[in-house]
Design a protein around this motif. Structure first.
Motif, mmCIF file in Angstrom:
data_model
loop_
_atom_site.group_PDB
_atom_site.id
_atom_site.type_symbol
_atom_site.label_atom_id
_atom_site.label_comp_id
_atom_site.label_asym_id
_atom_site.label_seq_id
_atom_site.Cartn_x
_atom_site.Cartn_y
_atom_site.Cartn_z
ATOM 1 N N HIS A 123 -28.735 11.793 -12.590
ATOM 2 C CA HIS A 123 -29.774 11.429 -13.563
ATOM 3 C C HIS A 123 -31.175 11.502 -12.938
ATOM 4 C CE1 HIS A 123 -31.315 9.183 -17.063
ATOM 5 N NE2 HIS A 123 -32.044 8.501 -16.197
ATOM 6 N N HIS A 127 -34.656 13.623 -13.960
ATOM 7 C CA HIS A 127 -36.047 13.165 -14.070
ATOM 8 C C HIS A 127 -36.950 13.978 -13.148
ATOM 9 C CE1 HIS A 127 -35.886 9.816 -16.807
ATOM 10 N NE2 HIS A 127 -34.995 9.143 -16.094
ATOM 11 N N SER A 155 -39.148 4.868 -13.349
ATOM 12 C CA SER A 155 -38.371 4.636 -14.570
ATOM 13 C C SER A 155 -38.022 3.158 -14.677
ATOM 14 C CB SER A 155 -37.110 5.508 -14.559
ATOM 15 O OG SER A 155 -36.189 5.011 -13.624
ATOM 16 N N ASP A 320 -35.389 8.980 -21.097
ATOM 17 C CA ASP A 320 -34.058 9.574 -20.952
ATOM 18 C C ASP A 320 -33.742 10.567 -22.072
ATOM 19 O OD1 ASP A 320 -33.780 8.155 -18.697
ATOM 20 O OD2 ASP A 320 -32.382 6.671 -19.497
HETATM 21 ZN ZN ZN Z 1 -33.861 7.591 -16.734
#
Ligand code: ZN
Ligand code: KG4
Length: 352
Positions: A123, A127, A155, A320
């Motif tokens: 993840h 980003h 984040s 996200d």
């Molecule tokens: Zn995230």
């Protein structure tokens, strides 16, 4: 370190059409990326289900993913049929275990059924690379390789400074020792009676405030390393509350502006220190906090003054989403990286 299941193929593999699923936290998302063209982009924010709790409830999140994902897949594959997809990808971590499992299981099932490769994507890598997502205007059309740069991921779960040498070749330069930048926005918003998620709420209030009114700490600016700490800032706001009147609108605006400015100052100064220590000439900002217009402007102006390039994705790509996961999968495939159907999710998956 790469996940064990990952095998290296010869570089230069054509990624083809990629379908990616993101379910690491409270956004359920599906995207289909075909070269530079994003042919499907579905994001369902579960924020309403979690708002009353002031944060994400894991059990609620995974049940929602399970309920919502089929409809999103149906919408996406109405644009590009499953038979045309060349690679299936899903976020493998970090994130909530039960949420990660939903997207992973579905993507693996689709890959297995279609006899096509599956890729587990970090993840954070999603980003990190989002700032290089193909520009629909075609401005960065010919930029296939991710340039060496310093990446700042800010984040709700992470605050990381990363030395990016190339796709998949990352060195962590600094991280938060306690709260992430987005988490600080969320916690302070809760403390002062604003809604969840706190970032957009605080930014909205800060727009009419004086960021110099309250003198809040800029933690660890003299620490000589590239790590962050935001819990002291949150505590400073808590100690201030009995001394001020938040019913006075201007005071609330000024407190939000002062808090936001403190976060921005720390992110900026640490980023500059990371650029100096690595000698990199490019800073890329990503993660949900990168939606913050004041932060984007502040870093853009600072980088221009320092004659350093600055990149940040449009706001819809910084919170996200699955487009960033598809993009990271595309770049990994092109660099000959893949993972096996046996790869397991890892809630604590590290970027490097
Ligand atoms: Zn995230
Ligand atoms: O990247 P993201 O969508 O999810 C994680 O992977 O954590 O980031 C969500 C975080 C939340 O903490 C939210 O408050 C913050 O990003 N955020 C903002 C803004 N929009 C979202 N923080 C500051 N200003 C904003 N405009």
């Amino acid at each position: 370190m790469r996940p064990k299941s990952e095998t290296e193929n010869s570089a230069g593999v054509k990624a083809g059409i990629i379908l990616a699923i993101e379910t690491s936290c409270d956004e359920t998302a599906v995207a289909i990326l075909d070269g530079d063209e994003l042919r499907a982009h579905e994001v369902f924010s579960q924020v309403e289900s979690h708002r009353d709790y002031g944060g994400v409830v894991p059990e609620v999140a995974s049940r929602n993913h399970l309920a919502i994902l089929p409809a999103l897949l149906e919408r996406a594959t109405a644009r590009v049929p499953v038979s045309e997809i060349d690679t299936f990808a899903a976020t493998g971590g970090p994130g909530l275990a039960s949420s990660l499992l939903v997207g992973n299981s579905v993507a693996k099932g689709l890959a297995l059924g279609a006899g096509k490769p599956f890729l587990a994507i970090n993840h954070l890598e999603g980003h990190l690379l989002s700032a290089f997502f193909p520009d629909p205007s075609g401005a960065n059309e010919n930029e296939r390789a991710i340039p060496a740069h310093v990446g700042l991921i800010a984040s709700g779960g992470h605050t990381l400074l990363v030395n990016v040498r190339a796709t998949g070749d990352y060195e962590i330069l600094g991280r938060t020792r306690d709260d992430a930048a987005g988490e600080a926005f969320d916690k302070v918003a809760k403390l002062i009676g604003l809604g969840y998620p706190g970032g957009p709420e605080i930014e909205r209030m800060a727009a009419e405030g004086d960021g110099a009114r309250f003198d809040l700490p800029r933690s660890m600016l003299d620490s000589r390393d590239l790590n962050f700490s935001f819990s002291g800032l949150k505590t400073a706001v808590r100690y201030l509350l009995p001394k001020i009147d938040l019913n006075d609108r201007q005071t609330l605006h000024d407190l939000c502006a002062s808090f936001q400015q403190a976060v921005i100052d720390v992110l900026r100064e640490k980023s500059l220190a990371a650029l100096r220590s690595t000698g990199r000439q490019l800073l890329a900002l990503s993660g949900g906090v990168a939606c913050n217009e004041a932060l984007r402007k502040n870093l853009a102006v600072t980088c221009a003054q320092q004659r350093v390039d600055f990149r940040v994705a449009p706001p819809w790509l910084t919170t996200d989403n699955a487009a960033m996961i598809a993009f990271a999968a595309q770049r990994r495939r092109e660099n000959g990286l893949s993972s096996s159907l046996a790869s397991e999710i890892d809630p604590n998956l590290a970027l490097a």
